[in-house]
Design a protein around this motif. Sequence first.
Motif, PDB file in Angstrom:
ATOM      1  N   ASN A   1      -4.147  -8.657   8.973  1.00 18.28           N
ATOM      2  CA  ASN A   1      -3.290  -8.033   7.966  1.00 18.28           C
ATOM      3  C   ASN A   1      -3.920  -6.707   7.548  1.00 18.28           C
ATOM      4  O   ASN A   1      -5.078  -6.677   7.104  1.00 18.28           O
ATOM      5  CB  ASN A   1      -3.140  -8.930   6.741  1.00 18.28           C
ATOM      6  CG  ASN A   1      -2.346 -10.181   7.036  1.00 18.28           C
ATOM      7  OD1 ASN A   1      -1.242 -10.100   7.561  1.00 18.28           O
ATOM      8  ND2 ASN A   1      -2.919 -11.335   6.717  1.00 18.28           N
ATOM      9  N   VAL A   2      -3.183  -5.625   7.713  1.00 20.14           N
ATOM     10  CA  VAL A   2      -3.679  -4.290   7.347  1.00 20.14           C
ATOM     11  C   VAL A   2      -2.753  -3.701   6.290  1.00 20.14           C
ATOM     12  O   VAL A   2      -1.540  -3.557   6.519  1.00 20.14           O
ATOM     13  CB  VAL A   2      -3.740  -3.348   8.569  1.00 20.14           C
ATOM     14  CG1 VAL A   2      -4.241  -1.965   8.138  1.00 20.14           C
ATOM     15  CG2 VAL A   2      -4.637  -3.940   9.649  1.00 20.14           C
ATOM     16  N   VAL A   3      -3.326  -3.407   5.131  1.00 19.10           N
ATOM     17  CA  VAL A   3      -2.551  -2.829   4.026  1.00 19.10           C
ATOM     18  C   VAL A   3      -2.977  -1.385   3.835  1.00 19.10           C
ATOM     19  O   VAL A   3      -4.169  -1.096   3.656  1.00 19.10           O
ATOM     20  CB  VAL A   3      -2.776  -3.628   2.721  1.00 19.10           C
ATOM     21  CG1 VAL A   3      -2.038  -2.955   1.559  1.00 19.10           C
ATOM     22  CG2 VAL A   3      -2.309  -5.070   2.897  1.00 19.10           C
ATOM     23  N   LEU A   4      -2.028  -0.482   3.911  1.00 17.85           N
ATOM     24  CA  LEU A   4      -2.288   0.939   3.643  1.00 17.85           C
ATOM     25  C   LEU A   4      -1.826   1.201   2.213  1.00 17.85           C
ATOM     26  O   LEU A   4      -0.630   1.137   1.907  1.00 17.85           O
ATOM     27  CB  LEU A   4      -1.520   1.823   4.632  1.00 17.85           C
ATOM     28  CG  LEU A   4      -1.695   1.471   6.120  1.00 17.85           C
ATOM     29  CD1 LEU A   4      -0.945   2.446   6.992  1.00 17.85           C
ATOM     30  CD2 LEU A   4      -3.170   1.441   6.487  1.00 17.85           C
ATOM     31  N   LEU A   5      -2.779   1.480   1.329  1.00 15.05           N
ATOM     32  CA  LEU A   5      -2.495   1.523  -0.108  1.00 15.05           C
ATOM     33  C   LEU A   5      -2.601   2.936  -0.665  1.00 15.05           C
ATOM     34  O   LEU A   5      -3.600   3.627  -0.455  1.00 15.05           O
ATOM     35  CB  LEU A   5      -3.481   0.610  -0.862  1.00 15.05           C
ATOM     36  CG  LEU A   5      -3.393   0.624  -2.385  1.00 15.05           C
ATOM     37  CD1 LEU A   5      -2.041   0.080  -2.848  1.00 15.05           C
ATOM     38  CD2 LEU A   5      -4.522  -0.198  -2.994  1.00 15.05           C
ATOM     39  N   THR A   6      -1.568   3.333  -1.385  1.00 17.81           N
ATOM     40  CA  THR A   6      -1.564   4.627  -2.085  1.00 17.81           C
ATOM     41  C   THR A   6      -1.345   4.383  -3.572  1.00 17.81           C
ATOM     42  O   THR A   6      -0.455   3.612  -3.954  1.00 17.81           O
ATOM     43  CB  THR A   6      -0.445   5.538  -1.553  1.00 17.81           C
ATOM     44  OG1 THR A   6      -0.669   5.787  -0.161  1.00 17.81           O
ATOM     45  CG2 THR A   6      -0.417   6.868  -2.296  1.00 17.81           C
ATOM     46  N   VAL A   7      -2.163   5.022  -4.401  1.00 17.23           N
ATOM     47  CA  VAL A   7      -1.987   4.968  -5.851  1.00 17.23           C
ATOM     48  C   VAL A   7      -1.221   6.215  -6.263  1.00 17.23           C
ATOM     49  O   VAL A   7      -1.673   7.342  -6.037  1.00 17.23           O
ATOM     50  CB  VAL A   7      -3.343   4.899  -6.582  1.00 17.23           C
ATOM     51  CG1 VAL A   7      -3.138   5.009  -8.088  1.00 17.23           C
ATOM     52  CG2 VAL A   7      -4.069   3.603  -6.239  1.00 17.23           C
ATOM     53  N   ALA A   8      -0.044   6.028  -6.836  1.00 18.02           N
ATOM     54  CA  ALA A   8       0.804   7.148  -7.257  1.00 18.02           C
ATOM     55  C   ALA A   8       0.889   7.176  -8.779  1.00 18.02           C
ATOM     56  O   ALA A   8       1.269   6.181  -9.390  1.00 18.02           O
ATOM     57  CB  ALA A   8       2.199   7.016  -6.655  1.00 18.02           C
ATOM     58  N   VAL A   9       0.511   8.309  -9.368  1.00 21.95           N
ATOM     59  CA  VAL A   9       0.569   8.464 -10.826  1.00 21.95           C
ATOM     60  C   VAL A   9       1.810   9.264 -11.179  1.00 21.95           C
ATOM     61  O   VAL A   9       1.993  10.397 -10.714  1.00 21.95           O
ATOM     62  CB  VAL A   9      -0.699   9.165 -11.364  1.00 21.95           C
ATOM     63  CG1 VAL A   9      -0.597   9.348 -12.874  1.00 21.95           C
ATOM     64  CG2 VAL A   9      -1.936   8.349 -11.010  1.00 21.95           C
TER      65      VAL A   9
ATOM     66  N   ARG B   1       2.676  -1.030   4.229  1.00 18.88           N
ATOM     67  CA  ARG B   1       2.359   0.119   3.363  1.00 18.88           C
ATOM     68  C   ARG B   1       2.740  -0.248   1.929  1.00 18.88           C
ATOM     69  O   ARG B   1       3.864  -0.676   1.672  1.00 18.88           O
ATOM     70  CB  ARG B   1       3.104   1.375   3.801  1.00 18.88           C
ATOM     71  CG  ARG B   1       2.692   2.604   2.988  1.00 18.88           C
ATOM     72  CD  ARG B   1       3.357   3.873   3.483  1.00 18.88           C
ATOM     73  NE  ARG B   1       2.907   4.288   4.790  1.00 18.88           N
ATOM     74  CZ  ARG B   1       1.748   4.914   5.040  1.00 18.88           C
ATOM     75  NH1 ARG B   1       0.922   5.182   4.034  1.00 18.88           N
ATOM     76  NH2 ARG B   1       1.418   5.266   6.265  1.00 18.88           N
ATOM     77  N   VAL B   2       1.782  -0.063   1.010  1.00 18.89           N
ATOM     78  CA  VAL B   2       1.984  -0.423  -0.392  1.00 18.89           C
ATOM     79  C   VAL B   2       1.717   0.793  -1.263  1.00 18.89           C
ATOM     80  O   VAL B   2       0.737   1.526  -1.047  1.00 18.89           O
ATOM     81  CB  VAL B   2       1.051  -1.584  -0.811  1.00 18.89           C
ATOM     82  CG1 VAL B   2       1.214  -1.883  -2.293  1.00 18.89           C
ATOM     83  CG2 VAL B   2       1.338  -2.822   0.021  1.00 18.89           C
ATOM     84  N   ILE B   3       2.581   1.009  -2.229  1.00 18.18           N
ATOM     85  CA  ILE B   3       2.378   2.079  -3.209  1.00 18.18           C
ATOM     86  C   ILE B   3       2.320   1.438  -4.590  1.00 18.18           C
ATOM     87  O   ILE B   3       3.243   0.724  -4.997  1.00 18.18           O
ATOM     88  CB  ILE B   3       3.518   3.120  -3.152  1.00 18.18           C
ATOM     89  CG1 ILE B   3       3.617   3.726  -1.746  1.00 18.18           C
ATOM     90  CG2 ILE B   3       3.269   4.222  -4.182  1.00 18.18           C
ATOM     91  CD1 ILE B   3       4.821   4.621  -1.539  1.00 18.18           C
ATOM     92  N   LEU B   4       1.227   1.666  -5.298  1.00 22.77           N
ATOM     93  CA  LEU B   4       1.074   1.193  -6.687  1.00 22.77           C
ATOM     94  C   LEU B   4       1.377   2.354  -7.623  1.00 22.77           C
ATOM     95  O   LEU B   4       0.731   3.408  -7.549  1.00 22.77           O
ATOM     96  CB  LEU B   4      -0.347   0.679  -6.921  1.00 22.77           C
ATOM     97  CG  LEU B   4      -0.687  -0.715  -6.389  1.00 22.77           C
ATOM     98  CD1 LEU B   4      -2.158  -1.024  -6.632  1.00 22.77           C
ATOM     99  CD2 LEU B   4       0.189  -1.778  -7.047  1.00 22.77           C
ATOM    100  N   HIS B   5       2.346   2.150  -8.506  1.00 18.27           N
ATOM    101  CA  HIS B   5       2.769   3.208  -9.418  1.00 18.27           C
ATOM    102  C   HIS B   5       2.155   2.983 -10.803  1.00 18.27           C
ATOM    103  O   HIS B   5       2.193   1.874 -11.351  1.00 18.27           O
ATOM    104  CB  HIS B   5       4.299   3.229  -9.535  1.00 18.27           C
ATOM    105  CG  HIS B   5       4.987   3.585  -8.256  1.00 18.27           C
ATOM    106  ND1 HIS B   5       5.221   4.883  -7.875  1.00 18.27           N
ATOM    107  CD2 HIS B   5       5.482   2.796  -7.250  1.00 18.27           C
ATOM    108  CE1 HIS B   5       5.834   4.895  -6.701  1.00 18.27           C
ATOM    109  NE2 HIS B   5       6.003   3.632  -6.295  1.00 18.27           N
ATOM    110  N   TYR B   6       1.605   4.056 -11.383  1.00 21.77           N
ATOM    111  CA  TYR B   6       1.027   4.007 -12.724  1.00 21.77           C
ATOM    112  C   TYR B   6       1.497   5.207 -13.532  1.00 21.77           C
ATOM    113  O   TYR B   6       1.828   6.264 -12.978  1.00 21.77           O
ATOM    114  CB  TYR B   6      -0.512   4.039 -12.667  1.00 21.77           C
ATOM    115  CG  TYR B   6      -1.150   2.813 -12.053  1.00 21.77           C
ATOM    116  CD1 TYR B   6      -1.498   1.725 -12.839  1.00 21.77           C
ATOM    117  CD2 TYR B   6      -1.399   2.751 -10.686  1.00 21.77           C
ATOM    118  CE1 TYR B   6      -2.091   0.593 -12.278  1.00 21.77           C
ATOM    119  CE2 TYR B   6      -1.983   1.624 -10.113  1.00 21.77           C
ATOM    120  CZ  TYR B   6      -2.328   0.552 -10.916  1.00 21.77           C
ATOM    121  OH  TYR B   6      -2.911  -0.556 -10.371  1.00 21.77           O
ATOM    122  N   GLY B   7       1.505   5.045 -14.853  1.00 23.42           N
ATOM    123  CA  GLY B   7       1.711   6.178 -15.741  1.00 23.42           C
ATOM    124  C   GLY B   7       0.390   6.885 -15.973  1.00 23.42           C
ATOM    125  O   GLY B   7      -0.681   6.323 -15.724  1.00 23.42           O
TER     126      GLY B   7
END
Length: 610
Positions: free
Chosen positions: A491-499, A522-528
């Motif tokens: 399992n390969v997860v490509l992770l991007t943190v998007a603010v 592909r995973v994108i984590l969204h934060y304020g």
Amino acid sequence: MIGAIGVVFGDIGTSPLYAMKESFIGPHPLAVDPLHIFGVLSLIFWSLMLIVTVKYVFVAMRADNRGEGGSFALLALISSHLDERRKAVLLVLGVLAAALFYGDAMLTPAISVLSAVEGLTIVEARLEPLVLPIAVLILLGLFFIQSRGTARVGALFGPIVMVYFVVLAVLGVVNIAAQPQILGIFNPLWAVEFFQNDPKLAFLAMGSVFLAVTGAETLYADMGHFGRKAIGISWLVLVFPCLMLNYMGQGALLLGNPAAVENPFYLMAPEWARLPLIGLATCATIIASQAVITGAFSVTHQAIQLGFLPRFKILHTSEKSAGQIYMPAINWGLLIMVLVLVLGFGESTRLASAYGISVVGTMLITTAMLAFLLFKVWRWNRWAATAMIALFALVDIAFFLSNIAKIADGGWVPLLVAGVIFTVLTTWAKGRGVLRAHLAADSIPLEVFVKSTAASVHRVKGTSVFLSAAKEGVPAALLHNLKHNQVLHENVVLLTVAVAETPRVEAASRLEVHEVGRGFTRVILHYGFTEEIDIPRDLAAISKQGVALDPMRTSYFLGRQKLIAAKEVAGMALWREHLFAWLLKASESAMDYYRLPANRVVELGSQLRI
């Protein structure tokens, strides 16, 4: 409201310690006579009314970005409604406002604590040699306790500052009773007569009068912590009346005793009450300084999230409140600068010459941003919006021009600091763009990589998470890992943190998952931009979507680039490339910043010429 009184109004609440005194015995002394006393007080009242009450409480605080206020929140609120050219101009203004804030953050603790401790010389003139050492000890203690967190101490802030404001009002009323004619300062004609009598001196005096409104930006910046209603009511019902009663009390004292101009704040009190008043005022200045230091931590955190600063070490001092943070680098940097100012200037009168210019610069920028807001976002009636912005701009420009006269007397210090910080902020933002462009140029489309490589490479059990700044292509860390180890996890997860350009992101919108196939996701984590990033906690939700994420069988791969500044590679000026490379090297590890488990992290380094 009690919390807001304790934190938000500490800065503006300590202004009576020095504003009146500096107006009369500062760099441009005034005669202590009825004309100048009434003129100065009239200017103070109408400045507080127009800048704090009308501009901030009634207009700016309506511009909340999901409850948050301040330069970055206002910038994010407006930018989505503008074209790229205007957005770029606004971005520069927002960054400049943040840079100017740090100049204010240095000067507020220095002038507030020093002016409070100087009251000892009123009680006993022979104590003057102790003023600087006591002020330095208080400031050292204040900065050294930051690492312990302010939650417990903060609970005492509201009641102490409330007592302080009540004492301000009582002192004012007692002195007003002896000279009731001082109530005439509400008539703006006194300010007009002041200017007619001596336009040049009145204009220069505005630089000292402006000290009465320093701290107004805090009302808007701290709106997210306490809410518009609590701050607005606190100002109108308690803080504004108490401040004006005290200022008028100082004016009444000067009408009857012009010699009291050496320190009208402390001389308002009877002799027996002066020592307790010094203690109370010192507590108030410590609280005001604490609010500014906490604000510096918050602004720095927002700047990091929005991509204007490298990662700094952040320690969380409260298990209950995510906003309670401590940043060692900012804390010790501020302490050094505050001590340099205190020891370099030596007394509050000289410090007052440096104070104000960075604050009025921030206020001018806020007015410019409010203009965008009224015309482009809220779409006010054109005539009403023009009249409102013209009034704010007239007042701000008048104060800005009068504060320019302070540059030679010390005003250059906060401007120099703001210039350095502005250079750092813009260099980091530009450098990140150049770095991403270089990495993107060497990147391989993910779909091509999966089809050509994934099937032919040996797969091992477990999950690998590769952090990537880009939402497309294959991360450099994945390519380096494959080159050296020649294996991939099942399992390969490509992770991007998007603010996002909002203070907070809804929990339902936190996780964005895209299945690529052959074990790739592909995973994108969204934060304020005000939220804390915790990748293991928030990434755990992908287990519900069929991606195995056993904490003991998951490895996190980080790429770390070593930059080499080079003239032949297009990017930035060579000195800025060197600065960016140094900032990147000095930045906090992504492992700590994103709260990754230390025993599950692999860092892969590479060199890159920019």
